[in-house]
Write an enzyme that holds these catalytic residues in place. Structure first.
Site, PDB file in Angstrom:
ATOM      1  N   CYS B 115       0.860  -1.183   0.000  1.00 17.88           N
ATOM      2  CA  CYS B 115       0.000   0.000   0.000  1.00 17.88           C
ATOM      3  C   CYS B 115       0.896   1.232   0.000  1.00 17.88           C
ATOM      4  O   CYS B 115       1.872   1.283   0.749  1.00 17.88           O
ATOM      5  CB  CYS B 115      -0.889  -0.016   1.241  1.00 17.88           C
ATOM      6  SG  CYS B 115      -1.990   1.410   1.397  1.00 17.88           S
ATOM      7  N   HIS B 158      -9.483  -3.882  -1.093  1.00 18.07           N
ATOM      8  CA  HIS B 158      -8.463  -3.067  -0.423  1.00 18.07           C
ATOM      9  C   HIS B 158      -8.937  -1.615  -0.326  1.00 18.07           C
ATOM     10  O   HIS B 158      -8.818  -0.983   0.736  1.00 18.07           O
ATOM     11  CB  HIS B 158      -7.158  -3.173  -1.225  1.00 18.07           C
ATOM     12  CG  HIS B 158      -5.992  -2.429  -0.658  1.00 18.07           C
ATOM     13  ND1 HIS B 158      -4.900  -3.058  -0.099  1.00 18.07           N
ATOM     14  CD2 HIS B 158      -5.735  -1.097  -0.583  1.00 18.07           C
ATOM     15  CE1 HIS B 158      -4.026  -2.144   0.307  1.00 18.07           C
ATOM     16  NE2 HIS B 158      -4.510  -0.937   0.025  1.00 18.07           N
ATOM     17  N   GLU B 159      -9.492  -1.091  -1.420  1.00 22.43           N
ATOM     18  CA  GLU B 159      -9.921   0.318  -1.415  1.00 22.43           C
ATOM     19  C   GLU B 159     -11.181   0.521  -0.577  1.00 22.43           C
ATOM     20  O   GLU B 159     -11.320   1.543   0.107  1.00 22.43           O
ATOM     21  CB  GLU B 159     -10.151   0.808  -2.855  1.00 22.43           C
ATOM     22  CG  GLU B 159      -8.942   0.690  -3.778  1.00 22.43           C
ATOM     23  CD  GLU B 159      -7.673   1.297  -3.207  1.00 22.43           C
ATOM     24  OE1 GLU B 159      -7.760   2.242  -2.403  1.00 22.43           O
ATOM     25  OE2 GLU B 159      -6.580   0.803  -3.541  1.00 22.43           O
ATOM     26  N   HIS B 162     -10.080   0.857   2.860  1.00 21.52           N
ATOM     27  CA  HIS B 162      -9.585   2.208   3.152  1.00 21.52           C
ATOM     28  C   HIS B 162     -10.746   3.122   3.510  1.00 21.52           C
ATOM     29  O   HIS B 162     -10.668   3.914   4.453  1.00 21.52           O
ATOM     30  CB  HIS B 162      -8.862   2.782   1.927  1.00 21.52           C
ATOM     31  CG  HIS B 162      -7.400   2.493   1.866  1.00 21.52           C
ATOM     32  ND1 HIS B 162      -6.528   2.794   2.896  1.00 21.52           N
ATOM     33  CD2 HIS B 162      -6.636   1.943   0.882  1.00 21.52           C
ATOM     34  CE1 HIS B 162      -5.294   2.446   2.543  1.00 21.52           C
ATOM     35  NE2 HIS B 162      -5.332   1.922   1.338  1.00 21.52           N
TER      36      HIS B 162
END
Lengths: 174, 185
Positions: B115, B158-159, B162
């Protein structure tokens, strides 16, 4: 084979060959390495191992003495006994803690785990720049309240300004 | 047009504004641990944020996705583009999603993730390799739902993490599933 069990720790400045020399000395005494772990902590060599055999502690220390000749490695040998098997395990969890570095993060967060009878079975901490990272694997008692433990961990983490996540440890049974 | 085709047809030109390259925030910045606010996908500030995310992703070598938290904004907006990645199978080009959520995730697969906001570590993370997500496109606010797989599925999860204030560090498989690295790509 004898049931004598020795715990050996080797700590100090890293260089090539430490593991080879340590294990050769132990093998020379007929000791069998049962469990071991080794890592580099900021370039410092750190190894612990359990070995079993008929050798006396003095003999093990003498065999490993050459490792310390350079003055930059410490070696310790101590007898240990086979521990009794744990009671029936509860549940296994993975704890991640990350945030700005400061003193007391580990003690505060793992204190919350301990207060609920949680047992940490593996722990890694890393510091990179300002980022402090802790990842631990832990067991909770069978009658443990995971929701309460998680709340206590998060409260402890907040107290020291970091973020904590507790997730069940996953195992793929094949 | 179904959701998948609509997302694939989308480009940042649809936003009608130029994006600015922003500084990428690194952990332990608190914004990275903050749950993002839901956004109005047609609001001018959302449209500008979407353009900024794409522009910042474009200039960041190896970057296949960027969330609002990574440019210092606690909002549920992110961009993705895995087109050039070797592990990608299904791809939808460059797109931005607002208020996205995972509908279904299956066929878990463990892989090493990095990341831009955590440049010193990589980690093994288990995620679904078959994914259905839904969200809204910035600018028009159209709701879209679509399926994807493999690396695009991983990037989306993953996003979305976030946007929920989670880093891949929060999902690593265990104490021996994190690895130091010296440089980011």
């Amino acid at each position: 084979m004898s049931t004598d069990l020795h715990a050996v720790t080797v700590l100090g400045h890293d260089r090539p060959g430490i593991i080879a020399e340590t294990t050769a000395a132990l093998a020379g005494l007929g000791l069998n390495i049962e469990d071991s772990t080794m890592t580099l902590l900021r370039g410092h060599f750190a190894m612990m191992l359990l070995c079993r055999g008929a050798a006396e502690r003095d003999a093990v220390e003498a065999a490993l003495a050459p490792l310390t000749a350079g003055g930059d490695l410490d070696v310790a040998v101590r007898p240990v006994t086979d521990r009794p098997e744990h009671a029936a395990p509860g549940s296994s969890w993975v704890l991640t803690v990350h945030g700005g570095d400061r003193a007391g993060i580990v003690s505060t967060v793992v204190g919350a785990v301990a207060s609920y009878g949680g047992n940490i079975t593996d722990l890694t901490t890393r510091l990179a720049g300002d980022l402090y990272l802790l990842v631990a694997e832990l067991d909770l008692p069978a009658d443990g309240d995971a929701t309460a433990v998680e709340a206590a961990i998060k409260a402890a983490a907040e107290q020291v300004g970091v973020t904590a996540t507790l997730r069940p440890a996953e195992a793929d049974e094949l | 047009m179904d959701g998948s085709a609509r997302v694939a047809a989308w480009t940042e030109a649809d936003l009608g504004v130029d994006g600015n390259v922003l500084e990428v925030v690194r952990a332990p910045a608190p914004v990275l641990a903050t749950v993002g606010d839901a956004v109005d996908p047609v609001a001018p500030e959302t449209v500008q944020l979407a353009a900024d995310l794409v522009a910042t992703m474009r200039v960041s070598p190896g970057c296949v996705g960027l969330a609002a938290q990574q440019v210092g904004v606690a909002a549920q907006v992110f961009c993705v583009d895995v087109t050039e990645h070797a592990k990608a199978r299904t791809t939808h080009g460059t797109f931005v999603l607002c208020n996205a959520e995972v509908v279904t995730a299956s066929r878990n697969d463990k892989a090493r993730e990095g990341c831009m906001s955590v440049p010193d570590f990589t980690g093994d993370v288990k995620r679904g390799s078959r994914l259905v997500v839904r969200g809204q496109l910035p600018g028009t606010g159209e709701g879209v739902a679509f399926a994807t797989d493999a690396f695009e599925a991983r990037a989306l999860q993953h996003e979305i993490d976030h946007c929920q204030g989670l880093l891949f560090l929060d999902r690593v498989a265990g104490t021996h599933a994190i690895y130091p690295r010296q440089t980011y790509l």
